[in-house]
Design an enzyme around this catalytic site. Structure first.
Site, PDB file in Angstrom:
ATOM      1  N   SER A  13       5.040   2.792   2.475  1.00 10.62           N
ATOM      2  CA  SER A  13       5.320   3.406   1.181  1.00 10.62           C
ATOM      3  C   SER A  13       4.145   4.247   0.690  1.00 10.62           C
ATOM      4  O   SER A  13       4.324   5.129  -0.143  1.00 10.62           O
ATOM      5  CB  SER A  13       5.615   2.308   0.147  1.00 10.62           C
ATOM      6  OG  SER A  13       4.510   1.435   0.059  1.00 10.62           O
ATOM      7  N   TYR A  44       7.498   0.118  -3.059  1.00 13.23           N
ATOM      8  CA  TYR A  44       8.820  -0.304  -2.591  1.00 13.23           C
ATOM      9  C   TYR A  44       9.150  -1.727  -3.080  1.00 13.23           C
ATOM     10  O   TYR A  44      10.313  -2.106  -3.158  1.00 13.23           O
ATOM     11  CB  TYR A  44       8.846  -0.361  -1.051  1.00 13.23           C
ATOM     12  CG  TYR A  44       8.988   0.953  -0.325  1.00 13.23           C
ATOM     13  CD1 TYR A  44       9.084   2.165  -1.005  1.00 13.23           C
ATOM     14  CD2 TYR A  44       9.043   0.964   1.083  1.00 13.23           C
ATOM     15  CE1 TYR A  44       9.224   3.359  -0.295  1.00 13.23           C
ATOM     16  CE2 TYR A  44       9.191   2.148   1.783  1.00 13.23           C
ATOM     17  CZ  TYR A  44       9.272   3.341   1.098  1.00 13.23           C
ATOM     18  OH  TYR A  44       9.417   4.506   1.810  1.00 13.23           O
ATOM     19  N   GLY A  45       8.092  -2.495  -3.337  1.00 12.23           N
ATOM     20  CA  GLY A  45       8.233  -3.955  -3.482  1.00 12.23           C
ATOM     21  C   GLY A  45       9.138  -4.443  -4.589  1.00 12.23           C
ATOM     22  O   GLY A  45       9.661  -5.548  -4.508  1.00 12.23           O
ATOM     23  N   ASN A  76       5.542  -4.354   5.214  1.00  7.71           N
ATOM     24  CA  ASN A  76       6.273  -5.629   5.252  1.00  7.71           C
ATOM     25  C   ASN A  76       7.614  -5.522   4.539  1.00  7.71           C
ATOM     26  O   ASN A  76       8.605  -6.108   4.970  1.00  7.71           O
ATOM     27  CB  ASN A  76       5.449  -6.725   4.568  1.00  7.71           C
ATOM     28  CG  ASN A  76       4.249  -7.150   5.371  1.00  7.71           C
ATOM     29  OD1 ASN A  76       4.258  -8.188   6.011  1.00  7.71           O
ATOM     30  ND2 ASN A  76       3.207  -6.339   5.364  1.00  7.71           N
ATOM     31  N   THR A  77       7.625  -4.781   3.423  1.00  9.00           N
ATOM     32  CA  THR A  77       8.857  -4.685   2.642  1.00  9.00           C
ATOM     33  C   THR A  77       9.937  -3.972   3.465  1.00  9.00           C
ATOM     34  O   THR A  77      11.076  -4.438   3.560  1.00  9.00           O
ATOM     35  CB  THR A  77       8.588  -3.925   1.326  1.00  9.00           C
ATOM     36  OG1 THR A  77       7.424  -4.495   0.705  1.00  9.00           O
ATOM     37  CG2 THR A  77       9.761  -4.024   0.383  1.00  9.00           C
ATOM     38  N   GLU A 145      -3.260   1.437  -4.857  1.00  7.31           N
ATOM     39  CA  GLU A 145      -2.908   2.862  -4.931  1.00  7.31           C
ATOM     40  C   GLU A 145      -3.716   3.576  -6.033  1.00  7.31           C
ATOM     41  O   GLU A 145      -3.911   4.781  -5.982  1.00  7.31           O
ATOM     42  CB  GLU A 145      -1.395   3.046  -5.162  1.00  7.31           C
ATOM     43  CG  GLU A 145      -0.519   2.635  -3.964  1.00  7.31           C
ATOM     44  CD  GLU A 145      -0.502   3.647  -2.804  1.00  7.31           C
ATOM     45  OE1 GLU A 145      -0.753   4.839  -3.036  1.00  7.31           O
ATOM     46  OE2 GLU A 145      -0.235   3.217  -1.658  1.00  7.31           O
ATOM     47  N   THR A 177       0.931  -4.649   3.702  1.00 11.41           N
ATOM     48  CA  THR A 177      -0.147  -3.955   4.417  1.00 11.41           C
ATOM     49  C   THR A 177      -1.178  -3.329   3.471  1.00 11.41           C
ATOM     50  O   THR A 177      -2.225  -2.858   3.922  1.00 11.41           O
ATOM     51  CB  THR A 177       0.432  -2.891   5.371  1.00 11.41           C
ATOM     52  OG1 THR A 177       1.332  -2.042   4.630  1.00 11.41           O
ATOM     53  CG2 THR A 177       1.189  -3.539   6.510  1.00 11.41           C
TER      54      THR A 177
END
Ligand code: DGL
Length: 257
Positions: A13, A44-45, A76-77, A145, A177
């Site tokens: 993402s 994304y989570g 991972n998502t 981020e 990640t």
């Protein structure tokens, strides 16, 4: 026809997958890579799994059109949402990050997991390793981020999320990640707990599989082309603060996916 000279596609993402890209570059110094950061849609989570699955398919389609020979879902998502279907349906080998991390974790007694809300709620890790504790940590991705991984605010947030972790936890899977960038902070809160991330274990799995399939590149130069859906300048600044040099950077609009 096998084309070992093609690059490997890696996506996330945002900048989290760079942890996996760095490990891949170390394990496979002769490979070229296309790194895709979906920075216009990060994080994304907190999004529904079905939506993240659609993003994973769109990005994989884009990477295939650029001619990649394999895809690493360095998120991972997205791995929780889109694997194993993606791997079954695409014409190139596809690797996720859950199984490699879980395999390392299985060597430990009492294992915990931190990850995004989508990853934790999907219970995808439990397919590979029993978990004694799991916690969604939705503020961690925005902190990274925003470049705040070393800031006192990250320590406060980590204390908030981890205060109820069992005292006798042996290992903690960093099930996102982005989280390896927070390792220094996490160690302050959970000293003595082994922190497991998927980067190295995934890179090893990819290297072994490419060798087995006859897909190792004999002539690659370790080049990386970065693609982002959001603002390229902010991505470049952040990646470089995280220790990743960005030489070739292209913006992709969401309509092109
Ligand atoms: N790096 C992604 C992961 O591993 C972050 C997800 C997000 O964008 O929230 O899950």
């Amino acid at each position: 026809m096998k084309e070992p000279g093609r690059p490997i596609g890696v996506f996330d993402s945002g900048v989290g997958g760079l942890t996996v890209l760095q490990a891949l570059k170390e394990a496979l110094p002769r490979e070229d890579f296309l790194y895709f950061g979906d920075t216009a849609r990060v994080p994304y989570g907190g999004k529904p799994l079905a939506m993240v699955r659609r993003f994973a398919w769109e990005i994989s389609g884009f990477l295939l059109r650029q001619g990649v020979k394999a895809i690493v879902v360095a998120c991972n998502t997205a791995s929780s949402a889109a694997l194993p279907d993606l791997a079954e349906d695409l014409s190139v080998p596809v690797f996720g990050v859950l199984e490699p991390a879980a395999r390392v974790a299985r060597a430990h007694g009492k294992v915990g997991l931190i990850g995004t809300q989508a990853t934790v709620e999907s219970r995808a890790y439990e397919r590979y390793v029993p978990l004694a504790w799991a916690k969604a940590c939705p503020l961690f991705v925005p902190l990274v981020e925003e470049g705040l991984w070393d800031d006192p605010v990250a320590l406060l947030v980590a204390r908030h999320y981890l205060e109820e972790a069992p005292k006798d936890l042996e290992a903690l899977i960093l099930g996102c990640t982005h989280y390896p960038f927070l390792k220094g902070t996490l160690r302050k809160v959970l000293p003595g707990v082994r922190l497991i991330d998927s980067a190295e274990a995934t890179a090893k799995e990819v290297a072994e599989a490419l060798a087995r399939e006859g897909l190792l590149n004999p002539h690659g130069r370790g080049e990386v082309v970065h693609y982002v859906t959001g603002d390229p300048e902010s991505y470049k600044n952040l990646a470089e603060r995280l220790g990743v040099r960005v030489e070739v950077l292209k913006r992709v609009s969401l309509e092109e996916l």
